[in-house]
Design an enzyme around this catalytic site. Structure first.
Site, PDB file in Angstrom:
ATOM      1  N   SER A 122      37.998  21.059  70.582  1.00 26.49           N
ATOM      2  CA  SER A 122      37.622  21.542  69.089  1.00 26.49           C
ATOM      3  C   SER A 122      36.210  22.140  69.269  1.00 26.49           C
ATOM      4  O   SER A 122      35.682  22.954  69.933  1.00 26.49           O
ATOM      5  CB  SER A 122      37.722  20.531  68.131  1.00 26.49           C
ATOM      6  OG  SER A 122      37.849  20.862  66.973  1.00 26.49           O
ATOM      7  N   ASP A 239      48.383  24.496  65.507  1.00 24.81           N
ATOM      8  CA  ASP A 239      46.953  24.030  65.261  1.00 24.81           C
ATOM      9  C   ASP A 239      46.571  24.769  63.983  1.00 24.81           C
ATOM     10  O   ASP A 239      46.511  25.897  63.938  1.00 24.81           O
ATOM     11  CB  ASP A 239      46.360  24.200  66.434  1.00 24.81           C
ATOM     12  CG  ASP A 239      44.841  23.745  66.335  1.00 24.81           C
ATOM     13  OD1 ASP A 239      44.165  23.500  65.229  1.00 24.81           O
ATOM     14  OD2 ASP A 239      44.240  23.302  67.378  1.00 24.81           O
ATOM     15  N   HIS A 269      46.587  19.620  66.582  1.00 25.65           N
ATOM     16  CA  HIS A 269      45.132  19.884  67.046  1.00 25.65           C
ATOM     17  C   HIS A 269      44.524  18.884  67.919  1.00 25.65           C
ATOM     18  O   HIS A 269      44.295  19.348  69.171  1.00 25.65           O
ATOM     19  CB  HIS A 269      44.175  19.923  66.014  1.00 25.65           C
ATOM     20  CG  HIS A 269      42.764  20.033  66.243  1.00 25.65           C
ATOM     21  ND1 HIS A 269      42.278  21.538  66.710  1.00 25.65           N
ATOM     22  CD2 HIS A 269      41.652  19.445  66.179  1.00 25.65           C
ATOM     23  CE1 HIS A 269      41.040  21.310  66.836  1.00 25.65           C
ATOM     24  NE2 HIS A 269      40.544  20.418  66.629  1.00 25.65           N
TER      25      HIS A 269
END
Length: 303
Positions: A122, A239, A269
């Protein structure tokens, strides 16, 4: 180094003198974690966590990598976990990159000649990309799990971005609301663990931090055409936090000769904490990719 008479403490009130830590260029104390193999390590790998979380959430991945004779190291980024700094606030996104390079340099002094890898998830993926781009040829490889390359189109419309820039001038600490944990994973057990983790920041994304994330996206886009490091890219098609189109953009623009993309259909995610069939595959892909490259990396990474 002598400790202060009144020792610095973590946001959880634990003295840093009792914990592994480093002091960054701004004098902030960052909590560190190390997973060391029993034998001589083949390589080093730095793990860069995402926004609002902390390095402890990578225990399982770190132990798997440690089993491959890698020395795994990490720290909680400024404003996260057990590190100092106002929660989820950073003066400039590059501070995250600078701190990673400081930690990498420190470890390479202790383990000269070993190749160094990066792993980022991320926001931590954006940090890893920018770290690799800042030092071309330095890193032996990079693993990216749902990296921040493009902002989510639902949350970064032209109007919302403009509004955020205006708000940043007048109300930089205004909260845009917490992360919706239900979009992190389809694994309800993992979502529950996330929701009950006391080290997760629940204060909500501040306008000023949102601006830094947008700045990071711009910097990543500029960095991609100069990126030459080998990488493995893992992305969920569903996601809703980091647009999956960013994965294809990364594959298209990066100049790396050794680049691999695997898309997990329907996955959310946090792929390393997803449904078992996804997470097991993620661990397998990382294991195989890193194993192959540590076997051939030699001393590719200069001290």
């Amino acid at each position: 180094m002598p400790e202060e008479s009144s020792p610095r403490r973590t946001p959880q009130s634990i003295p840093y003198q009792d914990l592994p830590h480093l002091v960054n260029a701004d004098g902030q104390y960052l909590f560190c974690r190390y997973w060391k193999p029993t034998g001589t390590p083949k390589a080093l790998i730095f793990v860069s966590h995402g926004a609002g979380e902390h390095s402890g959430r990578y225990e399982e991945l770190a132990r798997m990598l440690m089993g491959l004779d890698l020395l795994v190291f990490a720290h909680d980024h400024v404003g996260h976990g057990q590190s100092e700094g106002e929660r989820m606030v950073v003066s400039d996104f590059h501070v995250f990159v600078r701190d990673v390079l400081q930690h990498v340099d420190s470890m390479q002094k202790d383990y000269p000649g070993l190749p160094v890898f990066l792993l980022g998830h991320s926001m931590g993926g954006a940090i890893a990309i920018l770290t690799a781009a800042e030092r071309p040829g330095h890193f032996a490889g990079m693993v990216l799990i749902s990296p921040l390359v493009l902002a989510n189109p639902e949350s970064a419309t032209t109007f919302k971005v403009l509004a955020a820039k205006v708000l940043n001038l007048v109300l930089p600490n205004l909260s845009l609301g917490p992360i919706d944990s239900s979009v992190l994973s389809r694994n309800k057990t993992e979502v529950d663990i996330y929701n009950s983790d006391p080290l997760i920041c629940r204060a909500g994304l501040k306008v000023c931090f949102g601006i830094q994330l947008l700045n990071a996206v711009s910097r990543v886009e500029r960095a991609l055409p100069k990126l030459t490091v080998p990488f493995l890219l893992l992305q969920g098609s569903a996601d809703r936090l980091c647009d999956s189109k960013g994965a294809y953009l990364l594959m298209e623009l990066a100049k790396s000769q050794d680049k691999t993309l695997k898309i997990y259909e329907g996955a959310y995610h946090v792929l390393h904490k997803e449904l078992p069939e996804v997470t097991n595959s993620v661990f397998h892909e990382i294991n195989m990719w890193v194993s192959q490259r540590t076997a051939t990396a030699g001393t590719a990474s200069p001290p």
